[in-house]
Design a protein around this motif. Sequence first.
Motif, PDB file in Angstrom:
ATOM      1  N   SER A  29       0.710  -1.225   0.136  1.00 36.83           N
ATOM      2  CA  SER A  29      -0.040   0.023  -0.034  1.00 36.83           C
ATOM      3  C   SER A  29       0.686   1.313   0.051  1.00 36.83           C
ATOM      4  CB  SER A  29      -0.929   0.098   1.230  1.00 36.83           C
ATOM      5  OG  SER A  29      -1.394   1.457   1.571  1.00 36.83           O
ATOM      6  N   ASP A  30       0.594   2.280  -0.857  1.00 37.50           N
ATOM      7  CA  ASP A  30       1.216   3.404  -0.785  1.00 37.50           C
ATOM      8  C   ASP A  30       0.418   4.244   0.172  1.00 37.50           C
ATOM      9  OD1 ASP A  30      -0.868   4.399  -2.159  1.00 37.50           O
ATOM     10  OD2 ASP A  30       0.121   5.126  -3.854  1.00 37.50           O
ATOM     11  N   GLY A  33      -3.051   4.280   0.059  1.00 37.98           N
ATOM     12  CA  GLY A  33      -3.936   3.133  -0.182  1.00 37.98           C
ATOM     13  C   GLY A  33      -3.931   2.483  -1.362  1.00 37.98           C
ATOM     14  N   ALA A  35      -2.496   0.235  -4.315  1.00 42.94           N
ATOM     15  CA  ALA A  35      -1.862  -0.998  -4.404  1.00 42.94           C
ATOM     16  C   ALA A  35      -0.848  -0.802  -5.349  1.00 42.94           C
ATOM     17  CB  ALA A  35      -2.724  -2.367  -4.816  1.00 42.94           C
ATOM     18  N   ILE A 102       0.291  -9.412  -0.119  1.00 48.68           N
ATOM     19  CA  ILE A 102       0.746  -8.385   0.499  1.00 48.68           C
ATOM     20  C   ILE A 102       2.228  -8.511   1.055  1.00 48.68           C
ATOM     21  CG2 ILE A 102       0.354  -6.538   2.378  1.00 48.68           C
ATOM     22  CD1 ILE A 102      -2.453  -7.041   2.330  1.00 48.68           C
ATOM     23  N   ARG A 118       1.560   0.141   6.484  1.00 53.50           N
ATOM     24  CA  ARG A 118       1.327  -1.177   7.080  1.00 53.50           C
ATOM     25  C   ARG A 118       2.355  -1.197   8.256  1.00 53.50           C
ATOM     26  NH1 ARG A 118       2.229  -7.242   6.435  1.00 53.50           N
ATOM     27  NH2 ARG A 118       0.170  -8.041   6.900  1.00 53.50           N
ATOM     28  N   ASP A 225      -5.704  -5.089   6.227  1.00 55.35           N
ATOM     29  CA  ASP A 225      -5.165  -5.714   5.067  1.00 55.35           C
ATOM     30  C   ASP A 225      -6.780  -6.043   4.471  1.00 55.35           C
ATOM     31  OD1 ASP A 225      -2.535  -6.076   5.448  1.00 55.35           O
ATOM     32  OD2 ASP A 225      -2.564  -7.781   6.738  1.00 55.35           O
ATOM     33  N   PHE A 228      -7.931  -3.100   2.827  1.00 55.72           N
ATOM     34  CA  PHE A 228      -7.276  -2.857   1.545  1.00 55.72           C
ATOM     35  C   PHE A 228      -7.601  -3.728   0.223  1.00 55.72           C
ATOM     36  CE2 PHE A 228      -2.942  -3.938  -0.538  1.00 55.72           C
ATOM     37  CZ  PHE A 228      -2.649  -2.575  -1.214  1.00 55.72           C
ATOM     38  N   ARG A 232     -10.558  -2.831  -3.598  1.00 55.77           N
ATOM     39  CA  ARG A 232     -10.360  -3.437  -4.982  1.00 55.77           C
ATOM     40  C   ARG A 232     -11.559  -4.472  -5.282  1.00 55.77           C
ATOM     41  NH1 ARG A 232      -5.167  -6.586  -7.558  1.00 55.77           N
ATOM     42  NH2 ARG A 232      -5.543  -6.280  -9.533  1.00 55.77           N
ATOM     43  N   ASN A 358      -6.457   5.818   3.834  1.00 53.85           N
ATOM     44  CA  ASN A 358      -5.979   4.445   3.885  1.00 53.85           C
ATOM     45  C   ASN A 358      -6.092   3.737   5.190  1.00 53.85           C
ATOM     46  OD1 ASN A 358      -3.702   2.639   4.332  1.00 53.85           O
ATOM     47  ND2 ASN A 358      -2.367   3.835   2.882  1.00 53.85           N
ATOM     48  N   TYR A 360      -4.759   1.277   6.660  1.00 51.57           N
ATOM     49  CA  TYR A 360      -3.631   1.245   7.777  1.00 51.57           C
ATOM     50  C   TYR A 360      -3.061   2.595   8.496  1.00 51.57           C
ATOM     51  CZ  TYR A 360      -2.489  -2.833   4.791  1.00 51.57           C
ATOM     52  OH  TYR A 360      -2.521  -4.009   3.977  1.00 51.57           O
TER      53      TYR A 360
END
Length: 451
Positions: A29-30, A33, A35, A102, A118, A225, A228, A232, A358, A360
Amino acid sequence: MAHWTDRLPQAARDYIDGRRIDEVECIVSDLAGVARGKAMPASKFARQDSFFLPNSIFLQTITGDWADNPMGAFTEPDMSLIPDYSTATAAPWTADITLQVIHDVQTPSGTPIPIAPRNVLKRVVALYEAEGWRPIVAPEMEFFLVARNPDPNIPIQPPLGRSGRRAAAKQAYSLSAVDEYGKVIDDIYDFAEAQGFEIDGILQEGGAGQVEINLAHGDPIELADQIFYFKRLIREAALRHDCFATFMAKPIEGEPGSAMHIHQSVVDIASGGNIFSAPDGTETPAFLHFIAGMQKHLPAVVALLAPYVNSYRRYIPDFAAPINLEWGRDNRTTGLRVPISDPAGRRLENRLAGMDCNPYLGLAASLACGYLGLKEAQMPQPECTGDAYMNDTDLPYTLGDALDLMAESDPVRDVLGLEFCTVYEAVKRNEYKEFLQVISPWEREHLLLNV
């Protein structure tokens, strides 16, 4: 020697049972958030223990620009990506047999990269564990299903339902409203099952085409996770049925925004008991200290809970979004709500985070405030028993103001990590600068000929 697939969770092994894996997506994750990573043939993935990406992925803004690195020269050194096989899950919407994994992000010498989202959440969880505590969270995800919108200059519209009409607003908890786009919901369930995720419930929210998905309570890193992955998953399900899924905080003018409500409790590792409840079932001082920490430190983490200029369009009166730091028992007008529960389930719900955050960083920010409260052992403001919507807000009104508060809070920066906070602020100020260069339709309509 054991094959790498022997290390996969049961759901992933069930998905590939009897089939050849074609591809593995190695993802991180950037800050937004999104991918990032690389996809490769499964045969190549099996031969490698780690992979590499430049650290510049954490300097990239949501628009694709790059912020200057506030921690040194922009040399883009490589980071090592180490697969966390416990996160391996199917990508059931792909045409071939694909797994997603991940990865943890480290320096080549094995030190965790402190600006990786993360790792930020892992840092906060480790602070709890050092005190003998284990934080527990239960997220609620709100999002909109909307009509396809290929032109960003055209306002967002609700999707067409099976009746041929557009989804209607003000239909909260209506099963008929959910049935209007039931095929999307069916695919969400099917994808989640293939990925091994447990959905606690799906319901219609108050906005047109707005849906809420609740997840069962559990470990913050595992739940982050899942969120995240869920973002998607939901987008892919929507695209199968000619609509978009959006996690913007406020995508449609005149409709409520989308939140990520975070239910939080803390367990004593030694005893397994909820530290918010005494043996006789009453509230403990620790529970009140946790609330006090949330009230005191939440303004300094709003930049993480509301990370975009659009996020602050959700913080307006009369649209079902608390814009205060009040707390109350079973009071949805407060930013901090104590839901009805038995003593073992006593928890605090943070209703301020937007679904655009995000996951995380949203969970890390919220838990950081509670952790500081437990350490500082202060008492909260008196409980709000009335309509907290009528109270003045203690929250920042803009992203710029939120970043200023984050920069000024030494306790928050210590908990989340100084390097992370410095880089995050640089990226977000770059985004804010880009936004201020855009002239909106409102400005053209009301200012062009009138001022």
